[in-house]
Design a protein around this motif. Sequence first.
Motif, mmCIF file in Angstrom:
data_model
loop_
_atom_site.group_PDB
_atom_site.id
_atom_site.type_symbol
_atom_site.label_atom_id
_atom_site.label_comp_id
_atom_site.label_asym_id
_atom_site.label_seq_id
_atom_site.Cartn_x
_atom_site.Cartn_y
_atom_site.Cartn_z
ATOM 1 N N ASP A 60 47.142 34.616 46.557
ATOM 2 C CA ASP A 60 46.087 34.328 45.586
ATOM 3 C C ASP A 60 46.604 34.453 44.158
ATOM 4 N N VAL A 61 47.366 35.496 43.892
ATOM 5 C CA VAL A 61 47.895 35.720 42.548
ATOM 6 C C VAL A 61 48.907 34.643 42.180
ATOM 7 N N LEU A 62 49.775 34.279 43.096
ATOM 8 C CA LEU A 62 50.771 33.236 42.807
ATOM 9 C C LEU A 62 50.101 31.905 42.506
ATOM 10 N N TYR A 63 49.019 31.600 43.205
ATOM 11 C CA TYR A 63 48.259 30.388 42.915
ATOM 12 C C TYR A 63 47.698 30.453 41.491
ATOM 13 N N PHE A 89 48.719 27.928 38.173
ATOM 14 C CA PHE A 89 47.791 26.979 37.563
ATOM 15 C C PHE A 89 47.089 27.495 36.309
ATOM 16 N N HIS A 90 47.126 28.810 36.053
ATOM 17 C CA HIS A 90 46.402 29.343 34.899
ATOM 18 C C HIS A 90 47.223 30.283 34.027
ATOM 19 N N GLY A 91 48.439 30.573 34.386
ATOM 20 C CA GLY A 91 49.264 31.470 33.574
ATOM 21 C C GLY A 91 48.986 32.930 33.864
ATOM 22 N N ALA A 92 49.225 33.781 32.879
ATOM 23 C CA ALA A 92 49.103 35.239 33.047
ATOM 24 C C ALA A 92 47.737 35.633 33.609
ATOM 25 N N VAL A 93 47.722 36.699 34.386
ATOM 26 C CA VAL A 93 46.551 37.100 35.150
ATOM 27 C C VAL A 93 46.107 38.512 34.765
ATOM 28 N N ASN A 94 44.791 38.725 34.753
ATOM 29 C CA ASN A 94 44.201 40.058 34.697
ATOM 30 C C ASN A 94 43.725 40.402 36.105
ATOM 31 N N LEU A 95 43.858 41.660 36.482
ATOM 32 C CA LEU A 95 43.472 42.103 37.827
ATOM 33 C C LEU A 95 42.518 43.274 37.751
ATOM 34 N N LEU A 96 41.581 43.328 38.691
ATOM 35 C CA LEU A 96 40.727 44.495 38.878
ATOM 36 C C LEU A 96 40.855 44.913 40.333
ATOM 37 N N PHE A 97 41.424 46.086 40.549
ATOM 38 C CA PHE A 97 41.560 46.652 41.893
ATOM 39 C C PHE A 97 40.496 47.721 42.079
ATOM 40 N N ASP A 98 39.604 47.517 43.053
ATOM 41 C CA ASP A 98 38.622 48.537 43.418
ATOM 42 C C ASP A 98 39.157 49.248 44.663
ATOM 43 N N LEU A 99 39.688 50.440 44.455
ATOM 44 C CA LEU A 99 40.311 51.197 45.542
ATOM 45 C C LEU A 99 39.466 52.388 45.979
ATOM 46 N N THR A 100 38.191 52.397 45.614
ATOM 47 C CA THR A 100 37.332 53.534 45.937
ATOM 48 C C THR A 100 37.093 53.687 47.431
#
Length: 121
Positions: A30-33, A37-48
């Motif tokens: 998902d991130v590589l896609y 197509f959109h350049g640099a990515v922001n991520l939110l990991f919910d690990l609760t």
Amino acid sequence: MLTISHEPNYIYVAVAGELTVHDFREFENDVLYELRFHGAVNLLFDLTEMLGYTLDMAIEEIRFTRAHRRDFQRVAVVANDQWITWSAWLNQLLSDAEIEVFTDVEGAQAWLNESAASAAA
């Protein structure tokens, strides 16, 4: 179990139970896609809801983070476990991204959306 959704300013990743290398590879795809197509990515990991992770997943995470150290702008980690917080701090050594740990999803979303708003201005 891994849940991934593409939000307007970030990719939201929620983990429930044990995170495996199979789950992590799904995340990678998902991130590589998004990067392609959109350049640099922001991520939110919910690990609760994460109970743990496998050793091969941890090794894959380090490999992926090092290979893509400049591809992430901001990474928000929502966790209530001190070990996860410690792991996020260690990942700062491998990545150029701004990494922040939050205790709630709303705070993490606000931080990521703030980044997008300032970039648009």
